[in-house]
Scaffold this active site. Sequence first.
Site, PDB file in Angstrom:
ATOM      1  CG  HIS A 198      -0.449   0.000   2.593  1.00  0.00           C
ATOM      2  ND1 HIS A 198       0.507  -0.769   2.840  1.00  0.00           N
ATOM      3  CD2 HIS A 198      -0.763   0.859   3.641  1.00  0.00           C
ATOM      4  CE1 HIS A 198       0.858  -0.530   4.276  1.00  0.00           C
ATOM      5  NE2 HIS A 198       0.328   0.666   4.429  1.00  0.00           N
TER       6      HIS A 198
ATOM      7  CG  ASP B   3       4.653   3.249   7.701  1.00  0.00           C
ATOM      8  OD1 ASP B   3       3.664   3.620   6.935  1.00  0.00           O
ATOM      9  OD2 ASP B   3       4.603   2.265   8.195  1.00  0.00           O
ATOM     10  CG  HIS B   4       4.157   0.071   4.188  1.00  0.00           C
ATOM     11  ND1 HIS B   4       4.148  -1.248   4.555  1.00  0.00           N
ATOM     12  CD2 HIS B   4       3.555   0.734   5.512  1.00  0.00           C
ATOM     13  CE1 HIS B   4       3.569  -1.364   5.747  1.00  0.00           C
ATOM     14  NE2 HIS B   4       3.484  -0.448   6.243  1.00  0.00           N
TER      15      HIS B   4
ATOM     16  CG  HIS C  82      -4.296  -0.515   5.818  1.00  0.00           C
ATOM     17  ND1 HIS C  82      -4.171  -0.583   7.408  1.00  0.00           N
ATOM     18  CD2 HIS C  82      -3.357   0.222   5.655  1.00  0.00           C
ATOM     19  CE1 HIS C  82      -3.174   0.196   7.636  1.00  0.00           C
ATOM     20  NE2 HIS C  82      -2.581   0.727   6.416  1.00  0.00           N
TER      21      HIS C  82
ATOM     22  CG  ASP D 268       0.340  -1.763   7.605  1.00  0.00           C
ATOM     23  OD1 ASP D 268       1.181  -2.512   7.937  1.00  0.00           O
ATOM     24  OD2 ASP D 268       0.374  -0.505   7.504  1.00  0.00           O
TER      25      ASP D 268
ATOM     26  CG  HIS E 297       4.330  -2.346  10.716  1.00  0.00           C
ATOM     27  ND1 HIS E 297       3.284  -2.190  11.412  1.00  0.00           N
ATOM     28  CD2 HIS E 297       4.545  -1.381   9.764  1.00  0.00           C
ATOM     29  CE1 HIS E 297       2.656  -0.992  10.744  1.00  0.00           C
ATOM     30  NE2 HIS E 297       3.671  -0.485   9.975  1.00  0.00           N
TER      31      HIS E 297
HETATM   32 ZN   LIG Z   1      -0.263   1.408   6.683  1.00  0.00          ZN
END
Ligand SMILES: [Zn+2]
Length: 278
Positions: free
Chosen positions: A60, A64-65, A150, A173, A237
């Site tokens: 996604h 942060d990813h 998510h 996530d 995570h």
């Molecule tokens: Zn996320």
Amino acid sequence: MQLVILGSGSPLPAPDRAGPSTLVRTSAGDLLFDAGRGVLLRAAAVLSGAQAFRAVFLTHLHSDHVTDLNDVITTRWVASFAPNPLVVLGPVGTADVVAATEAMLGLDIGYRLGHHEDLTWRPGTVATDVAEGVVFEDGEVVVRAAPTDHAPVHPTVGYRIEDGGRSVVVAGDTVPCPGLDRLAAGADVLVHTVVRRDQIEAIGLPRLLDVLDYHSSVPDAAATAQRAGVGTLVLTHMVPAVQPGAEQEWIDQAAAVFDGEVVLADDLTTIELAPAGH
Ligand SMILES: [Zn+2]
């Protein structure tokens, strides 16, 4: 096949955990899943790197990813001696994010093109938006995507990687959902991001309580692993940060629900998956 958790951290910087990123080393080359903070530092530790990535898959587009995707694009570009475009796959919006990243890098790309006489091409990243089904195939390696949940981040996807009769699922996530159940069914390893509902509720900060809406708690992830009958559940995570000495609590919460092996990831946690029948 080999699984390496490159970054086991959360959005909050930690001295010993890079941002979310998982490397799956296959017979078709190194496949990178998400590109969180510090991804190339950790990849260097296992002698991989931007030039080695056969493809990059995004679960996604939360910052942060993807925050170090620009580093992957630039490093691959400047360290290659012939055009070597990076292949990036991810949910709808990925092609836009890649185009915007290359636009953000526009001045730098211009500086380097102007300075290096032998560098005559732009990064030329090849980005594809994916949703469900086979998204990558090379020899024995097949990668499938399926939608995860998510919300309100939408769309999001998880991936299942198969090679040599073995399988790894990278959930990203998500809360428990049918797409992830389909993807994880019978997998050898499920890599799942997790939060601690009990700790977050005890802290009680509204900004932190919000993360409960759209992440799996440790028991949630363990229940997904149990339903799917996976062999090993890798927790990563972690939010909030794992307190030193409290590692076993996280594992115990999962083991209460899931019969298989539970691994609480650190950066560079590695799992070997020998070809089936060996
Ligand atoms: Zn996320």
